[in-house]
Design a protein around this motif. Structure first.
Motif, PDB file in Angstrom:
ATOM      1  N   ASP A 187       0.824  -1.207   0.000  1.00  0.00           N
ATOM      2  CA  ASP A 187       0.000   0.000   0.000  1.00  0.00           C
ATOM      3  C   ASP A 187       0.860   1.260   0.000  1.00  0.00           C
ATOM      4  OD1 ASP A 187       0.912  -0.530   2.561  1.00  0.00           O
ATOM      5  OD2 ASP A 187      -0.822   0.421   3.517  1.00  0.00           O
ATOM      6  N   GLU A 188       2.041   1.217   0.685  1.00  0.00           N
ATOM      7  CA  GLU A 188       2.934   2.370   0.690  1.00  0.00           C
ATOM      8  C   GLU A 188       3.510   2.604  -0.707  1.00  0.00           C
ATOM      9  OE1 GLU A 188       5.863   2.400   3.817  1.00  0.00           O
ATOM     10  OE2 GLU A 188       4.635   1.045   5.041  1.00  0.00           O
ATOM     11  N   VAL A 189       3.812   1.521  -1.407  1.00  0.00           N
ATOM     12  CA  VAL A 189       4.340   1.640  -2.767  1.00  0.00           C
ATOM     13  C   VAL A 189       3.292   2.278  -3.677  1.00  0.00           C
ATOM     14  CG1 VAL A 189       5.267   0.379  -4.743  1.00  0.00           C
ATOM     15  CG2 VAL A 189       5.830  -0.359  -2.425  1.00  0.00           C
ATOM     16  N   ILE A 209      -3.699   2.496 -13.233  1.00  0.00           N
ATOM     17  CA  ILE A 209      -3.105   1.766 -12.107  1.00  0.00           C
ATOM     18  C   ILE A 209      -4.193   1.238 -11.179  1.00  0.00           C
ATOM     19  CG2 ILE A 209      -1.692   2.021 -10.032  1.00  0.00           C
ATOM     20  CD1 ILE A 209      -0.006   4.052 -11.608  1.00  0.00           C
ATOM     21  N   LEU A 210      -5.213   2.060 -10.917  1.00  0.00           N
ATOM     22  CA  LEU A 210      -6.276   1.657  -9.988  1.00  0.00           C
ATOM     23  C   LEU A 210      -7.100   0.495 -10.522  1.00  0.00           C
ATOM     24  CD1 LEU A 210      -7.500   5.146  -8.727  1.00  0.00           C
ATOM     25  CD2 LEU A 210      -6.179   3.446  -7.469  1.00  0.00           C
ATOM     26  N   ARG A 211      -7.181   0.344 -11.848  1.00  0.00           N
ATOM     27  CA  ARG A 211      -7.932  -0.784 -12.413  1.00  0.00           C
ATOM     28  C   ARG A 211      -7.345  -2.117 -11.979  1.00  0.00           C
ATOM     29  NH1 ARG A 211      -7.833   2.180 -17.638  1.00  0.00           N
ATOM     30  NH2 ARG A 211      -9.764   3.376 -17.774  1.00  0.00           N
ATOM     31  N   HIS A 212      -6.048  -2.135 -11.701  1.00  0.00           N
ATOM     32  CA  HIS A 212      -5.376  -3.389 -11.339  1.00  0.00           C
ATOM     33  C   HIS A 212      -4.987  -3.426  -9.868  1.00  0.00           C
ATOM     34  CE1 HIS A 212      -5.150  -4.111 -15.672  1.00  0.00           C
ATOM     35  NE2 HIS A 212      -4.660  -2.904 -15.800  1.00  0.00           N
ATOM     36  N   PRO A 216      -7.568  -2.302  -0.668  1.00  0.00           N
ATOM     37  CA  PRO A 216      -8.776  -1.529  -0.358  1.00  0.00           C
ATOM     38  C   PRO A 216      -8.499  -0.084   0.076  1.00  0.00           C
ATOM     39  CG  PRO A 216      -8.938  -3.736   0.547  1.00  0.00           C
ATOM     40  CD  PRO A 216      -7.542  -3.590   0.056  1.00  0.00           C
ATOM     41  N   ARG A 217      -7.489   0.131   0.909  1.00  0.00           N
ATOM     42  CA  ARG A 217      -7.224   1.491   1.385  1.00  0.00           C
ATOM     43  C   ARG A 217      -6.854   2.422   0.243  1.00  0.00           C
ATOM     44  NH1 ARG A 217      -3.286   4.948   2.781  1.00  0.00           N
ATOM     45  NH2 ARG A 217      -1.599   3.564   2.122  1.00  0.00           N
ATOM     46  N   ASN A 223     -10.322   6.934  -4.948  1.00  0.00           N
ATOM     47  CA  ASN A 223     -11.528   6.519  -5.659  1.00  0.00           C
ATOM     48  C   ASN A 223     -12.012   7.556  -6.670  1.00  0.00           C
ATOM     49  OD1 ASN A 223     -13.869   4.719  -6.063  1.00  0.00           O
ATOM     50  ND2 ASN A 223     -15.006   6.381  -5.101  1.00  0.00           N
ATOM     51  N   LYS A 224     -11.860   8.845  -6.344  1.00  0.00           N
ATOM     52  CA  LYS A 224     -12.378   9.884  -7.238  1.00  0.00           C
ATOM     53  C   LYS A 224     -11.665   9.887  -8.589  1.00  0.00           C
ATOM     54  CE  LYS A 224      -9.377  13.575  -5.468  1.00  0.00           C
ATOM     55  NZ  LYS A 224      -9.353  14.926  -4.846  1.00  0.00           N
TER      56      LYS A 224
END
Length: 491
Positions: A187-189, A209-212, A216-217, A223-224
């Motif tokens: 998550d830090e990466v 990037i978010l697609r893959h 969760p955090r 998310n926006k």
């Protein structure tokens, strides 16, 4: 132990600096004294070896000199010149010491160059003094020795960033994410990588990037920027009932969809209300576009709605001619609603709903009935044609004339044409149905007012006329097919 980053003294067994937050990496400390001791030991060893070798060479040299002189001076003892021996010895010692020093230095340098711990410690020390260029060089060498350590690779990414090497930072962070999906600092990466693109306003890259991303955090925090596939409230499949499909995006934005199987675009239908699917085959394709203009991948769902039409309503009165009043009743399943029309059109949910028995209209009438279930599926339409007519002393036309004369005589009308006092419009009268009471049949007449604009209004006045005697009554409707009568003279 002190923090390598800010120099603050750390409590024993503490691995996190409370002053600057730096995470201390515990590696075997490279001991400089040990290095010097090693160097000295090697030097002594090499000196001893050189001294022994030199002594051997010296002895051989003296023997050769003696043998050579004895050939020319056999009767005199031979004594080599002492100064020459000292010079030769000194030269040999100097040469040996130079070789020992060079070899010792080479061995130490080679040890350092191939020591992961030494290279890592030098990198941390350089970073503590903000010498990130040197820190990068040391840490790159450490990774050349052991490239599997993801913590060190992550630290190198941080050094790259502080050294202004943005491209190398991004590339290394991506490598770390791809290397191990179980890496505890994943998550830090993600945070660091997405933060870089956020500062560059590269929303397309963030969305990709978010697609893959499976953290969760991170998905919640960014998310926006995400443009994930729209979520369907029902999975595709076969349904035996009417269903409605709702579509939802992961954040603020718009969902676009098609129902014909074509790919959606921003020119397609904009989802606003649930999509009602009746009987048939449907292919819904949808995509989501967030407020940054980033479009998601297309989500596709296939639906087949196989519905069984409800039974048609059963009508009590068959088509035909009737000589007495008749109530028309429709019988249907409790789960359906019956609608009907009298103008020859096909009924639907917007038509008049059947709730109570219907008085059969006087004259010729055409009824069409349909039953519609909770899913909106309709039955086959039932059509009926009725002709209600009686043979009496007074025809409907004569009965209406008697009514107009009485209304004119009582002052309710200005004339038999139907003009009304203090109004510009006229009253009009028509026989709606028949009513039978005590073997007497009455014409039931409804009064309406037609204004100068041609609009018709119900006056709520109902009259009953004896079809055989033309006696006039004021009628009050109790329910369908039932009236209370009052002689007109008493009104």
């Amino acid at each position: 132990m002190k923090c390598p980053n800010c120099g603050t003294e750390l409590e024993e067994e503490k691995l996190l600096c409370e002053n600057c937050g730096y995470e201390v990496r515990i590696v075997p400390e490279f001991d400089i004294e040990l290095e010097d001791t090693l160097k000295e030991s090697i030097s002594v060893m090499m000196e001893d070896m050189a001294e022994e070798e030199l002594k051997s060479v010296q002895d051989d040299f003296e023997e050769d000199i003696k043998e050579s002189i004895s050939d020319y001076f056999p009767d005199r003892p031979v004594r080599p010149h002492r100064n020459k021996k000292i010079i030769i010895f000194a030269l040999a010692v100097l040469l040996s010491m130079s070789g020992i020093a060079a070899l010792s230095s080479h061995l130490v340098d080679d040890y350092r160059y191939n020591s992961f711990e030494y290279q890592y410690q030098k990198a941390v020390e350089s970073a503590a003094h903000n010498e990130y260029s040197e820190a990068v060089s040391y840490l790159e060498r450490a990774l050349a020795i052991d490239s599997e350590d993801l913590d060190v690779r992550f630290l190198l990414a941080k050094y790259y960033e502080r050294n202004g090497q943005q491209q190398s930072t991004r590339a290394l962070l991506v490598e770390i994410l791809e290397a191990d999906h179980a890496y505890p600092k994943r998550d830090e990466v993600y945070d660091m990588l997405l933060g870089i693109f956020e500062n560059q306003n590269d929303y397309e890259k963030i969305a990709t990037i978010l697609r893959h991303c499976d953290v969760p955090r991170i998905l919640s925090k960014y998310n926006k920027y995400a443009a994930l596939k729209p979520v369907f409230n029902k999975q595709g499949g076969v349904y035996d009932e009417l269903i409605s499909i709702s579509l939802k995006g992961n954040t603020t934005g718009f969902v676009y969809y098609t129902l014909d199987g074509t790919a959606p675009s921003e020119n397609s239908n904009v989802y606003e209300t649930p999509i009602l699917l009746e009987s048939g085959d449907y292919t819904i394709k949808a995509m989501f576009v967030n407020m940054y203009g980033i479009a998601s991948e297309v989500e596709t769902q296939h639906y087949y709605i196989s519905l069984s039409a409800p039974d048609s309503p059963a009508i009590n009165a068959d088509s035909g001619t009737y000589a007495e009043p008749m109530l028309i009743e429709a019988y249907h399943d409790y789960s359906t609603k019956v609608y009907y029309t009298t103008d020859g059109s096909t009924p639907d949910q917007n038509s008049k709903r059947y709730t109570d028995p219907i008085e059969m209209p006087y004259g010729i009438s055409n009824f069409s009935f349909i039953a519609i279930d909770e899913s909106g599926l309709g039955s086959e339409v039932v059509n009926r044609t009725y002709h209600l007519e009686i043979q009496t002393n007074f025809s409907p036309e004569l009965a209406l004339q008697v009514l107009r004369n009485n209304l004119w005589a009582s002052g309710k009308l200005l004339n038999v044409e139907g003009n009304v006092p203090n109004k510009l419009g006229v009253n009009q009268y028509n026989v709606r149905t028949l009513f039978k009471a005590n073997d007497t049949i009455y014409y039931i007449v409804y009064e309406e007012y037609k204004d100068t604009m041609g609009k018709v209004h119900d006056t709520n006045n109902i009259y009953a006329i004896d079809a055989n005697t033309a006696d006039l009554f004021k009628a009050y409707k109790v329910n369908e097919g039932s009236y209370t009568l009052q002689p007109f003279a008493e009104t």
